[in-house]
Design an enzyme around this catalytic site. Structure first.
Site, PDB file in Angstrom:
ATOM      1  N   GLU A  96       2.202 -25.438  -1.204  1.00 45.76           N
ATOM      2  CA  GLU A  96       2.689 -25.762  -2.545  1.00 45.76           C
ATOM      3  C   GLU A  96       2.980 -27.253  -2.680  1.00 45.76           C
ATOM      4  O   GLU A  96       3.378 -27.894  -1.712  1.00 45.76           O
ATOM      5  CB  GLU A  96       4.011 -25.037  -2.799  1.00 45.76           C
ATOM      6  CG  GLU A  96       3.920 -23.549  -2.685  1.00 45.76           C
ATOM      7  CD  GLU A  96       5.298 -22.896  -2.782  1.00 45.76           C
ATOM      8  OE1 GLU A  96       5.355 -21.679  -2.651  1.00 45.76           O
ATOM      9  OE2 GLU A  96       6.289 -23.608  -2.988  1.00 45.76           O
ATOM     10  N   CYS A 110       6.596 -33.724  -4.746  1.00 48.68           N
ATOM     11  CA  CYS A 110       7.196 -33.080  -3.576  1.00 48.68           C
ATOM     12  C   CYS A 110       6.052 -32.404  -2.816  1.00 48.68           C
ATOM     13  O   CYS A 110       5.370 -31.526  -3.342  1.00 48.68           O
ATOM     14  CB  CYS A 110       8.238 -32.063  -4.026  1.00 48.68           C
ATOM     15  SG  CYS A 110       9.000 -31.191  -2.650  1.00 48.68           S
ATOM     16  N   CYS A 117       6.518 -22.766   8.309  1.00 47.02           N
ATOM     17  CA  CYS A 117       7.404 -23.651   9.083  1.00 47.02           C
ATOM     18  C   CYS A 117       7.930 -22.880  10.278  1.00 47.02           C
ATOM     19  O   CYS A 117       8.215 -21.682  10.184  1.00 47.02           O
ATOM     20  CB  CYS A 117       8.565 -24.141   8.223  1.00 47.02           C
ATOM     21  SG  CYS A 117       9.640 -25.300   9.104  1.00 47.02           S
ATOM     22  N   CYS A 121      14.949 -21.641   9.342  1.00 45.15           N
ATOM     23  CA  CYS A 121      16.235 -21.722   8.629  1.00 45.15           C
ATOM     24  C   CYS A 121      16.375 -20.464   7.764  1.00 45.15           C
ATOM     25  O   CYS A 121      15.452 -20.104   7.040  1.00 45.15           O
ATOM     26  CB  CYS A 121      16.283 -22.986   7.780  1.00 45.15           C
ATOM     27  SG  CYS A 121      15.924 -24.457   8.764  1.00 45.15           S
ATOM     28  N   CYS A 124      15.714 -20.255   3.796  1.00 41.19           N
ATOM     29  CA  CYS A 124      14.542 -20.969   3.270  1.00 41.19           C
ATOM     30  C   CYS A 124      13.331 -20.040   3.195  1.00 41.19           C
ATOM     31  O   CYS A 124      12.978 -19.388   4.179  1.00 41.19           O
ATOM     32  CB  CYS A 124      14.247 -22.165   4.163  1.00 41.19           C
ATOM     33  SG  CYS A 124      12.689 -22.971   3.772  1.00 41.19           S
ATOM     34  N   CYS A 341      11.354 -24.501  -2.405  1.00 36.18           N
ATOM     35  CA  CYS A 341      10.469 -24.595  -1.243  1.00 36.18           C
ATOM     36  C   CYS A 341       9.894 -23.243  -0.794  1.00 36.18           C
ATOM     37  O   CYS A 341      10.619 -22.354  -0.387  1.00 36.18           O
ATOM     38  CB  CYS A 341      11.325 -25.217  -0.147  1.00 36.18           C
ATOM     39  SG  CYS A 341      10.644 -25.331   1.461  1.00 36.18           S
TER      40      CYS A 341
HETATM   41  N1  SAH Z   1      11.781 -29.119   6.539  1.00 40.22           N
HETATM   42  C1  SAH Z   1      12.408 -30.171   5.857  1.00 40.22           C
HETATM   43  C2  SAH Z   1      11.871 -30.428   4.472  1.00 40.22           C
HETATM   44  C3  SAH Z   1      11.545 -29.250   3.619  1.00 40.22           C
HETATM   45  S1  SAH Z   1      12.877 -28.316   2.998  1.00 40.22           S
HETATM   46  C4  SAH Z   1      13.913 -29.944   5.817  1.00 40.22           C
HETATM   47  O1  SAH Z   1      14.348 -28.867   6.127  1.00 40.22           O
HETATM   48  O2  SAH Z   1      14.620 -30.886   5.501  1.00 40.22           O
HETATM   49  C5  SAH Z   1      13.578 -29.360   1.754  1.00 40.22           C
HETATM   50  C6  SAH Z   1      15.053 -29.109   1.493  1.00 40.22           C
HETATM   51  O3  SAH Z   1      15.242 -27.863   0.812  1.00 40.22           O
HETATM   52  C7  SAH Z   1      15.881 -29.009   2.769  1.00 40.22           C
HETATM   53  O4  SAH Z   1      17.068 -29.737   2.625  1.00 40.22           O
HETATM   54  C8  SAH Z   1      16.163 -27.544   2.865  1.00 40.22           C
HETATM   55  O5  SAH Z   1      17.294 -27.281   3.648  1.00 40.22           O
HETATM   56  C9  SAH Z   1      16.317 -27.170   1.411  1.00 40.22           C
HETATM   57  N2  SAH Z   1      16.191 -25.741   1.142  1.00 40.22           N
HETATM   58  C10 SAH Z   1      15.356 -24.850   1.710  1.00 40.22           C
HETATM   59  N3  SAH Z   1      15.531 -23.635   1.176  1.00 40.22           N
HETATM   60  C11 SAH Z   1      16.491 -23.756   0.238  1.00 40.22           C
HETATM   61  C12 SAH Z   1      17.111 -22.840  -0.660  1.00 40.22           C
HETATM   62  N4  SAH Z   1      16.784 -21.553  -0.688  1.00 40.22           N
HETATM   63  N5  SAH Z   1      18.063 -23.328  -1.483  1.00 40.22           N
HETATM   64  C13 SAH Z   1      18.411 -24.623  -1.473  1.00 40.22           C
HETATM   65  N6  SAH Z   1      17.859 -25.542  -0.658  1.00 40.22           N
HETATM   66  C14 SAH Z   1      16.915 -25.109   0.196  1.00 40.22           C
HETATM   67 FE1  SF4 Z   2      11.440 -25.436   7.685  1.00 37.07          FE
HETATM   68 FE2  SF4 Z   2      12.641 -24.530   5.506  1.00 37.07          FE
HETATM   69 FE3  SF4 Z   2      14.081 -25.189   7.636  1.00 37.07          FE
HETATM   70 FE4  SF4 Z   2      12.903 -27.124   6.197  1.00 37.07          FE
HETATM   71  S1  SF4 Z   2      14.535 -25.738   5.493  1.00 37.07           S
HETATM   72  S2  SF4 Z   2      12.923 -26.917   8.425  1.00 37.07           S
HETATM   73  S3  SF4 Z   2      11.026 -26.041   5.576  1.00 37.07           S
HETATM   74  S4  SF4 Z   2      12.593 -23.538   7.537  1.00 37.07           S
END
Ligand code: SAH
Ligand code: SF4
Length: 361
Positions: A96, A110, A117, A121, A124, A341
């Site tokens: 995306e 973005c 990934c 997390c 996410c 994301c």
């Molecule tokens: N992997 C990198 C960049 C992609 S995620 C990282 O983790 O920083 C981009 C941002 O979106 C990160 O700060 C991540 O923690 C946040 N993010 C992911 N899922 C989310 C969600 N469901 N609600 C709010 N922020 C989220």
């Molecule tokens: Fe990967 Fe999502 Fe964690 Fe960013 S927030 S490192 S995209 S799992």
């Protein structure tokens, strides 16, 4: 370099590689410059459009190279101007990209750096899919180029890039660095280094290495918790590189670049939005040149948490300001089009039923 049917993806090449390739194919060196200009300045989407090249050269290029390998699957337009795109890659992976449009004139892309990934997390959508593969430099560059092309057709310009789409950019270090170099090159996309932000979950050795690259790119760190127990529960990577190591690496980044680090904090109702947690964060960040971005959680299928309500958001940032920490609330853009994301991919693919999310991991 990722090759599909042994055809080279043009956007994977550096200028030097292109020059070498074209001379090896028997073309004079100056042709490289022409092709490069057509691709990055004119942003044409077809070798046939490169009209100052001889016809037979255009035919050969079309046969031996692809000018990009992303296929647009869906495009959604949000009421707030956000455009979200889902692309298919030649090996049937999906990624995306999002374009955000701001009142102050910024046009921010973005961009994804991986299909899926590996970092897991828990809140996410991309993390919930698991890891499919790294993107090539060309696949990262092409996402930005598509939006730049779209904007230029309307007399506008892509001004900012955030590496905050699917994937962990520092896990795909080389390709991400190559792509950044293409973004900032004056004969590339010509975007100011300070208008690019890389967001990382906190891969400590890679942060230090990135600090040593001599760039002025902004660094954002997904923090989400200010003690190891809380952070490890949300972000498994914290078990490998705990908070103190991460904060040391961030301090190093500030020292090397003189740029403030941004910390991202997802506000999950009654989980990460307590005032005592804001106090803990305030203490953790004392003395560091930084800024905090709080983001009310985007709810996802695989995680039960809910976004904090506005009162709790306000209490959190008020507490931070008592510690002298500047912060802002990131407005959730494109919320009506699954612009979080990994969310569009999750939604579209589950609706169409042609890929089970389990298959991706
Ligand atoms: N992997 C990198 C960049 C992609 S995620 C990282 O983790 O920083 C981009 C941002 O979106 C990160 O700060 C991540 O923690 C946040 N993010 C992911 N899922 C989310 C969600 N469901 N609600 C709010 N922020 C989220
Ligand atoms: Fe990967 Fe999502 Fe964690 Fe960013 S927030 S490192 S995209 S799992």
């Amino acid at each position: 370099m990722y090759e599909s049917d042994k055809v080279i993806n043009f956007y994977d090449l550096t200028y030097e590689q292109l020059e070498k390739l074209l001379t090896a194919w028997g073309f004079p060196r100056f042709r490289a410059k022409q092709v490069w200009t057509w691709a990055y300045q004119q942003k044409v989407s077809d070798f046939q459009a490169m009209t100052n090249l001889p016809k037979n050269m255009r035919a050969q290029l079309s046969e031996r190279m692809m000018l990009g390998n992303l296929t647009l699957v869906t495009e959604r337009h949000s009421r707030d101007g956000t455009i979200k795109r889902l692309y298919r890659l030649p090996d049937d992976q999906y990624i995306e990209s999002v374009l955000m449009v701001y009142d102050d004139g910024r046009r921010t892309a973005c961009i994804s750096t991986q299909a899926g990934c590996a970092m897991g997390c828990v809140f996410c959508a991309t993390g919930q899919m698991g890891f499919a593969r790294h993107l090539t430099a060309g696949e990262i560059v092409e996402q930005a180029l598509h939006f730049a092309r779209l904007l230029e057709a309307e007399g506008e310009r892509l001004s900012n890039i955030v590496l905050m789409g699917m994937g962990e950019p520092l896990h795909n270090y080389e390709a991400t660095l190559q792509a950044i170099k293409r973004f900032i090159a004056t004969d590339g996309l010509g975007i100011g280094q300070r208008h690019i932000t890389l967001s990382s979950v906190g891969l400590v050795p890679a942060i230090r290495r990135f600090a040593d690259e001599g760039l002025q790119v902004g660094l954002a760190i997904s923090l989400h918790a200010a003690n190891d127990a809380d952070r490890s529960a949300l972000l498994p990577v914290n078990k490998r590189w705990p908070l103190q190591d991460l904060m040391d690496a961030c301090t190093y980044y500030v020292q090397k670049t003189n740029r403030r680090v941004t910390f991202e904090w997802a506000l999950i109702h009654e989980q990460t939005d307590h005032v005592h947690q804001a106090e803990e964060l305030g203490q953790l960040l004392q003395g560091l040149l930084c800024h905090v971005n709080v983001i009310p959680l985007n709810p996802t299928e695989g995680f039960a948490g809910q976004p904090s309500d506005p009162e709790r958001v306000q209490a959190f940032i008020d507490t931070l300001s008592r510690y002298g920490i500047s912060s802002s609330v990131r407005v959730r853009r494109g919320i009506d089009i699954e612009a979080g994301c990994g969310q569009l991919k999750a939604k579209i693919l589950s609706q169409q039923g042609f890929v089970q999310l389990d298959d991706i991991s």
